[in-house]
Design a protein around this motif. Sequence first.
Motif, PDB file in Angstrom:
ATOM      1  N   LYS A   1       0.833  -1.201   0.000  1.00 15.10           N
ATOM      2  CA  LYS A   1       0.000   0.000   0.000  1.00 15.10           C
ATOM      3  C   LYS A   1       0.865   1.247   0.000  1.00 15.10           C
ATOM      4  O   LYS A   1       2.067   1.196   0.239  1.00 15.10           O
ATOM      5  CB  LYS A   1      -0.974   0.033   1.173  1.00 15.10           C
ATOM      6  N   ARG A   2       0.215   2.365  -0.253  1.00 22.32           N
ATOM      7  CA  ARG A   2       0.844   3.681  -0.167  1.00 22.32           C
ATOM      8  C   ARG A   2       0.442   4.288   1.171  1.00 22.32           C
ATOM      9  O   ARG A   2      -0.739   4.341   1.507  1.00 22.32           O
ATOM     10  CB  ARG A   2       0.375   4.572  -1.311  1.00 22.32           C
ATOM     11  N   ILE A   3       1.424   4.742   1.919  1.00 22.13           N
ATOM     12  CA  ILE A   3       1.166   5.342   3.228  1.00 22.13           C
ATOM     13  C   ILE A   3       1.403   6.840   3.115  1.00 22.13           C
ATOM     14  O   ILE A   3       2.490   7.282   2.757  1.00 22.13           O
ATOM     15  CB  ILE A   3       2.079   4.704   4.298  1.00 22.13           C
ATOM     16  N   THR A   4       0.352   7.609   3.411  1.00 19.73           N
ATOM     17  CA  THR A   4       0.414   9.065   3.282  1.00 19.73           C
ATOM     18  C   THR A   4       0.460   9.780   4.626  1.00 19.73           C
ATOM     19  O   THR A   4       0.560  10.998   4.675  1.00 19.73           O
ATOM     20  CB  THR A   4      -0.804   9.580   2.493  1.00 19.73           C
ATOM     21  N   ALA A   5       0.382   9.029   5.710  1.00 19.99           N
ATOM     22  CA  ALA A   5       0.299   9.610   7.056  1.00 19.99           C
ATOM     23  C   ALA A   5       1.469  10.533   7.354  1.00 19.99           C
ATOM     24  O   ALA A   5       2.603  10.248   7.016  1.00 19.99           O
ATOM     25  CB  ALA A   5       0.254   8.500   8.105  1.00 19.99           C
ATOM     26  N   ARG A   6       1.151  11.656   8.013  1.00 15.65           N
ATOM     27  CA  ARG A   6       2.168  12.575   8.522  1.00 15.65           C
ATOM     28  C   ARG A   6       2.074  12.665  10.042  1.00 15.65           C
ATOM     29  O   ARG A   6       2.735  13.485  10.665  1.00 15.65           O
ATOM     30  CB  ARG A   6       2.006  13.973   7.913  1.00 15.65           C
ATOM     31  N   ASN A   7       1.227  11.819  10.635  1.00 17.74           N
ATOM     32  CA  ASN A   7       1.057  11.760  12.088  1.00 17.74           C
ATOM     33  C   ASN A   7       1.397  10.356  12.564  1.00 17.74           C
ATOM     34  O   ASN A   7       1.068   9.374  11.904  1.00 17.74           O
ATOM     35  CB  ASN A   7      -0.390  12.059  12.487  1.00 17.74           C
ATOM     36  N   VAL A   8       2.052  10.274  13.721  1.00 20.35           N
ATOM     37  CA  VAL A   8       2.309   8.991  14.373  1.00 20.35           C
ATOM     38  C   VAL A   8       1.640   9.057  15.740  1.00 20.35           C
ATOM     39  O   VAL A   8       1.958   9.923  16.556  1.00 20.35           O
ATOM     40  CB  VAL A   8       3.819   8.705  14.523  1.00 20.35           C
ATOM     41  N   VAL A   9       0.683   8.151  15.965  1.00 18.32           N
ATOM     42  CA  VAL A   9      -0.063   8.096  17.221  1.00 18.32           C
ATOM     43  C   VAL A   9       0.501   6.948  18.046  1.00 18.32           C
ATOM     44  O   VAL A   9       0.501   5.796  17.601  1.00 18.32           O
ATOM     45  CB  VAL A   9      -1.570   7.903  16.954  1.00 18.32           C
ATOM     46  N   LEU A  10       0.991   7.281  19.238  1.00 13.14           N
ATOM     47  CA  LEU A  10       1.631   6.296  20.105  1.00 13.14           C
ATOM     48  C   LEU A  10       0.971   6.239  21.464  1.00 13.14           C
ATOM     49  O   LEU A  10       0.527   7.249  22.001  1.00 13.14           O
ATOM     50  CB  LEU A  10       3.108   6.671  20.341  1.00 13.14           C
ATOM     51  N   ASP A  11       1.001   5.060  22.035  1.00 11.15           N
ATOM     52  CA  ASP A  11       0.633   4.833  23.418  1.00 11.15           C
ATOM     53  C   ASP A  11       1.853   5.197  24.274  1.00 11.15           C
ATOM     54  O   ASP A  11       2.987   5.127  23.807  1.00 11.15           O
ATOM     55  CB  ASP A  11       0.275   3.353  23.568  1.00 11.15           C
ATOM     56  N   LEU A  12       1.645   5.594  25.513  1.00  9.11           N
ATOM     57  CA  LEU A  12       2.779   5.926  26.374  1.00  9.11           C
ATOM     58  C   LEU A  12       3.266   4.708  27.164  1.00  9.11           C
ATOM     59  O   LEU A  12       4.327   4.164  26.891  1.00  9.11           O
ATOM     60  CB  LEU A  12       2.430   7.077  27.327  1.00  9.11           C
ATOM     61  N   ASN A  13       2.490   4.271  28.138  1.00  6.91           N
ATOM     62  CA  ASN A  13       2.952   3.210  29.035  1.00  6.91           C
ATOM     63  C   ASN A  13       2.904   1.836  28.367  1.00  6.91           C
ATOM     64  O   ASN A  13       1.880   1.429  27.854  1.00  6.91           O
ATOM     65  CB  ASN A  13       2.154   3.218  30.336  1.00  6.91           C
ATOM     66  N   GLY A  14       4.047   1.172  28.365  1.00  6.41           N
ATOM     67  CA  GLY A  14       4.183  -0.123  27.720  1.00  6.41           C
ATOM     68  C   GLY A  14       4.700  -0.018  26.294  1.00  6.41           C
ATOM     69  O   GLY A  14       5.230  -0.973  25.756  1.00  6.41           O
ATOM     70  N   THR A  15       4.543   1.154  25.702  1.00  5.13           N
ATOM     71  CA  THR A  15       5.004   1.368  24.333  1.00  5.13           C
ATOM     72  C   THR A  15       6.233   2.270  24.341  1.00  5.13           C
ATOM     73  O   THR A  15       7.326   1.841  24.005  1.00  5.13           O
ATOM     74  CB  THR A  15       3.882   1.975  23.466  1.00  5.13           C
ATOM     75  N   LEU A  16       6.051   3.515  24.730  1.00  7.91           N
ATOM     76  CA  LEU A  16       7.174   4.450  24.838  1.00  7.91           C
ATOM     77  C   LEU A  16       7.876   4.336  26.188  1.00  7.91           C
ATOM     78  O   LEU A  16       9.081   4.511  26.280  1.00  7.91           O
ATOM     79  CB  LEU A  16       6.689   5.895  24.678  1.00  7.91           C
ATOM     80  N   ALA A  17       7.105   4.084  27.220  1.00  9.30           N
ATOM     81  CA  ALA A  17       7.627   4.100  28.596  1.00  9.30           C
ATOM     82  C   ALA A  17       7.529   2.722  29.247  1.00  9.30           C
ATOM     83  O   ALA A  17       6.631   1.941  28.942  1.00  9.30           O
ATOM     84  CB  ALA A  17       6.848   5.104  29.435  1.00  9.30           C
ATOM     85  N   VAL A  18       8.453   2.475  30.152  1.00 13.64           N
ATOM     86  CA  VAL A  18       8.398   1.294  31.016  1.00 13.64           C
ATOM     87  C   VAL A  18       8.352   1.823  32.447  1.00 13.64           C
ATOM     88  O   VAL A  18       9.219   2.601  32.857  1.00 13.64           O
ATOM     89  CB  VAL A  18       9.636   0.392  30.821  1.00 13.64           C
ATOM     90  N   ASP A  19       7.308   1.450  33.169  1.00 10.89           N
ATOM     91  CA  ASP A  19       7.122   1.906  34.549  1.00 10.89           C
ATOM     92  C   ASP A  19       7.159   3.430  34.663  1.00 10.89           C
ATOM     93  O   ASP A  19       7.703   3.988  35.618  1.00 10.89           O
ATOM     94  CB  ASP A  19       8.175   1.274  35.474  1.00 10.89           C
ATOM     95  N   GLY A  20       6.606   4.108  33.660  1.00 15.71           N
ATOM     96  CA  GLY A  20       6.510   5.564  33.698  1.00 15.71           C
ATOM     97  C   GLY A  20       7.769   6.305  33.276  1.00 15.71           C
ATOM     98  O   GLY A  20       7.833   7.526  33.379  1.00 15.71           O
ATOM     99  N   TYR A  21       8.755   5.600  32.785  1.00 11.90           N
ATOM    100  CA  TYR A  21      10.026   6.220  32.411  1.00 11.90           C
ATOM    101  C   TYR A  21      10.302   5.987  30.925  1.00 11.90           C
ATOM    102  O   TYR A  21      10.199   4.858  30.443  1.00 11.90           O
ATOM    103  CB  TYR A  21      11.161   5.621  33.250  1.00 11.90           C
TER     104      TYR A  21
END
Length: 150
Positions: A8-28
């Motif tokens: 597919k062609r991806i046109t997105a210019r936004n990245v939606v992320l979860d914080l805890n468990g995805t970006l952060a571990v135990d709030g860090y």
Amino acid sequence: MLDIPKYKRITARNVVLDLNGTLAVDGYVDREVLNLLKELSKSYRIVVLTADTFGNAKKIFEGLDNVTLEVIRDSEEKTKVAKRYTPYIGIGNGNNDIGVFKNAELSIAIIGKEGCSAKLLLSADVIVCDIVDAINLLLKEKRLIATLRG
């Protein structure tokens, strides 16, 4: 824009992320991850959706340009808020990210230290071991092409 042959062609210019468990571990959030987000924010608007379990989300992202923080109550609200950023790429690890993935142009599941929901895995386009790998898929797009092309 990213063309993935026979996928597919991806046109997105936004990245939606979860914080805890995805970006952060135990709030860090690790410094390396923050540096990668800073680099990614040169090409995409970064949107972090969180219930702010540890109460420190605002502080984590202070000084990072092009990062939008949205505090949400539940998975229903998370899905609704994510839709405001359509088209987007979704990155997460939990059951409350399933709705986000359903509306994403591309979805990346993280199997990190907190694990990953089996239901979310089944709705992901790509599965990686950690957030560094996920961000690098977007920074080094040939990795993504190699994974998804038909």
